[in-house]
Motif scaffolding. Structure first.
Motif, PDB file in Angstrom:
ATOM      1  N   GLU A 149       7.599  -3.305 -37.870  1.00  0.00           N
ATOM      2  CA  GLU A 149       7.502  -4.146 -39.055  1.00  0.00           C
ATOM      3  C   GLU A 149       6.290  -3.742 -39.877  1.00  0.00           C
ATOM      4  O   GLU A 149       5.210  -3.509 -39.336  1.00  0.00           O
ATOM      5  N   CYS A 172       7.729  -4.524 -33.006  1.00  0.00           N
ATOM      6  CA  CYS A 172       8.276  -5.869 -32.871  1.00  0.00           C
ATOM      7  C   CYS A 172       9.627  -5.770 -32.173  1.00  0.00           C
ATOM      8  O   CYS A 172      10.160  -4.685 -31.978  1.00  0.00           O
ATOM      9  N   GLY A 173      10.183  -6.897 -31.832  1.00  0.00           N
ATOM     10  CA  GLY A 173      11.520  -6.915 -31.250  1.00  0.00           C
ATOM     11  C   GLY A 173      11.564  -6.515 -29.796  1.00  0.00           C
ATOM     12  O   GLY A 173      10.530  -6.276 -29.164  1.00  0.00           O
ATOM     13  N   TYR A 197      18.009 -10.168 -31.796  1.00  0.00           N
ATOM     14  CA  TYR A 197      16.692 -10.307 -32.408  1.00  0.00           C
ATOM     15  C   TYR A 197      16.802 -10.264 -33.932  1.00  0.00           C
ATOM     16  O   TYR A 197      16.233 -11.100 -34.636  1.00  0.00           O
ATOM     17  N   ARG A 211      18.267 -13.454 -35.346  1.00  0.00           N
ATOM     18  CA  ARG A 211      17.271 -14.536 -35.390  1.00  0.00           C
ATOM     19  C   ARG A 211      16.310 -14.341 -36.553  1.00  0.00           C
ATOM     20  O   ARG A 211      15.987 -15.290 -37.270  1.00  0.00           O
ATOM     21  N   ARG A 212      15.837 -13.121 -36.743  1.00  0.00           N
ATOM     22  CA  ARG A 212      14.910 -12.842 -37.845  1.00  0.00           C
ATOM     23  C   ARG A 212      15.571 -13.105 -39.190  1.00  0.00           C
ATOM     24  O   ARG A 212      14.959 -13.653 -40.091  1.00  0.00           O
ATOM     25  N   ARG A 213      16.835 -12.706 -39.353  1.00  0.00           N
ATOM     26  CA  ARG A 213      17.548 -12.916 -40.616  1.00  0.00           C
ATOM     27  C   ARG A 213      17.765 -14.402 -40.892  1.00  0.00           C
ATOM     28  O   ARG A 213      17.744 -14.816 -42.038  1.00  0.00           O
ATOM     29  N   SER A 268      15.706 -16.783 -40.031  1.00  0.00           N
ATOM     30  CA  SER A 268      14.423 -17.353 -40.459  1.00  0.00           C
ATOM     31  C   SER A 268      13.899 -16.702 -41.736  1.00  0.00           C
ATOM     32  O   SER A 268      13.067 -17.288 -42.423  1.00  0.00           O
ATOM     33  N   ASP A 269      14.365 -15.489 -42.067  1.00  0.00           N
ATOM     34  CA  ASP A 269      13.911 -14.783 -43.262  1.00  0.00           C
ATOM     35  C   ASP A 269      15.074 -13.986 -43.868  1.00  0.00           C
ATOM     36  O   ASP A 269      15.227 -12.793 -43.593  1.00  0.00           O
ATOM     37  N   LEU A 324      14.692 -10.327 -45.631  1.00  0.00           N
ATOM     38  CA  LEU A 324      14.268  -9.223 -44.783  1.00  0.00           C
ATOM     39  C   LEU A 324      15.091  -7.951 -45.021  1.00  0.00           C
ATOM     40  O   LEU A 324      16.307  -8.009 -45.184  1.00  0.00           O
TER      41      LEU A 324
END
Length: 117
Positions: A59, A73-74, A87, A90-92, A94-95, A98
């Protein structure tokens, strides 16, 4: 007096990703946009590969020194594609702004850092 990093002009995320894709092609590598994020300021994740072998996810983060760097990360690449997929999902969630870029080139993490940091 050092320039204020918040008021210093900077390249947009879309421009940085474009530079990474073009520079990797020029160097004999391959980069593709897996997920397109916010054009202006989306966080950039780079899925690093070398000859198709997964090396990890990195990142682009702003550090306290006023510059950017690539941070691991990850999940560990040995955990497999399903762990990475979960992973990223989950990131997508919350953001949604991205970016996710797949980069297959020799020493991909260093290459990405030199190009977009």
């Amino acid at each position: 007096m050092p320039p204020d990093s918040l008021s210093t002009p900077r390249l947009t995320s879309a421009m940085l990703v474009g530079i990474l894709v073009r520079r990797s092609a020029a160097e004999g590598g391959f980069a593709t946009i897996l997920v397109k994020g916010d054009e202006i300021s989306g966080v950039i994740l780079v899925q690093a590969l070398e000859k198709g072998r997964e090396l990890g996810l990195y990142e682009r983060v702003f550090d306290f020194a006023g510059s950017y760097r690539m941070v691991r990360c990850g999940p560990d690449p040995n955990e497999g594609a399903e762990a990475l997929s979960q992973y990223l999902a989950r990131r997508r969630r919350s953001d949604p702004d991205l970016w996710v870029i797949e980069l297959d080139i020799v020493d991909a993490q260093r290459f990405a850092a030199e190009t977009i940091c």
